[in-house]
Design a protein around this motif. Sequence first.
Motif, PDB file in Angstrom:
ATOM      1  N   TYR A   1      -1.851  -0.298  -7.023  1.00 12.51           N
ATOM      2  CA  TYR A   1      -2.643   0.935  -7.032  1.00 12.51           C
ATOM      3  C   TYR A   1      -1.760   2.181  -7.020  1.00 12.51           C
ATOM      4  O   TYR A   1      -0.598   2.127  -6.623  1.00 12.51           O
TER       5      TYR A   1
ATOM      6  N   LYS B   1       0.806  -1.215   0.000  1.00 10.87           N
ATOM      7  CA  LYS B   1       0.000   0.000   0.000  1.00 10.87           C
ATOM      8  C   LYS B   1       0.844   1.273   0.000  1.00 10.87           C
ATOM      9  O   LYS B   1       0.517   2.240  -0.680  1.00 10.87           O
TER      10      LYS B   1
ATOM     11  N   THR C   1      -4.111   5.328  -1.039  1.00 10.08           N
ATOM     12  CA  THR C   1      -5.362   5.409  -0.271  1.00 10.08           C
ATOM     13  C   THR C   1      -6.158   4.116  -0.356  1.00 10.08           C
ATOM     14  O   THR C   1      -7.119   3.935   0.377  1.00 10.08           O
ATOM     15  N   THR C   2      -5.762   3.220  -1.249  1.00 10.15           N
ATOM     16  CA  THR C   2      -6.459   1.947  -1.436  1.00 10.15           C
ATOM     17  C   THR C   2      -5.582   0.811  -0.924  1.00 10.15           C
ATOM     18  O   THR C   2      -4.397   0.737  -1.260  1.00 10.15           O
ATOM     19  N   ASN C   3      -6.164  -0.065  -0.116  1.00  7.81           N
ATOM     20  CA  ASN C   3      -5.428  -1.229   0.374  1.00  7.81           C
ATOM     21  C   ASN C   3      -5.094  -2.162  -0.774  1.00  7.81           C
ATOM     22  O   ASN C   3      -5.884  -2.309  -1.721  1.00  7.81           O
TER      23      ASN C   3
ATOM     24  N   GLN D   1      -2.566   3.601 -11.516  1.00  5.40           N
ATOM     25  CA  GLN D   1      -2.576   2.175 -11.236  1.00  5.40           C
ATOM     26  C   GLN D   1      -1.885   1.386 -12.349  1.00  5.40           C
ATOM     27  O   GLN D   1      -2.159   1.585 -13.526  1.00  5.40           O
TER      28      GLN D   1
END
Length: 176
Positions: free
Chosen positions: A95, A77, A81-83, A165
């Motif tokens: 991501y 991560k 902000t995204t797991n 991403q």
Amino acid sequence: MNYKGNTPETVANENWLYSLNGKTDGSGSGGGGETPGGGSVSFATNADAQIWAAETDGTYGAGFGTTAQGLKLGYYKHTGTTNAVAPNANHVRVYKNSVLSIASAEGKKIKKIVIGCAPNNGTTSYCFDMAGLEGGASATCDKTALTVTWTGSASKVVLHANNGQVRMEKLTVEFE
């Protein structure tokens, strides 16, 4: 090499071309000992090809890792902000603001990494330049070839997906 159908270094029902002493034409010499530097590996990175496990990196946080073809791979991560999510049958999702770590399990120096990216509905791609956090240089995207390429000299490379991403379907690594 396949011994009684048990080849733990490769995925079942896939073909691999290995080299001996940097030669793939059958003219390599055998005789024990290690193959001197050089060589490369290329393989699919998705969940159908590799077994990924949840893990936490002390620097980059929670994510997933695996060991394949003499490489320790992980994506984490970091400042995203995204797991990190487990790979699916087609690709690994790194991501935006997450990192991808590629290290030689044997300490060999890596000279080139090519990440094969997934297309996005055929009109765009999940393919972006990545900043180098460890191992030196940044990696450059080629949206026509759907690749992200890093060149340098390091036994460990950590790339930061700071532009968007990156969906990794395949990985090719060349050694010095």
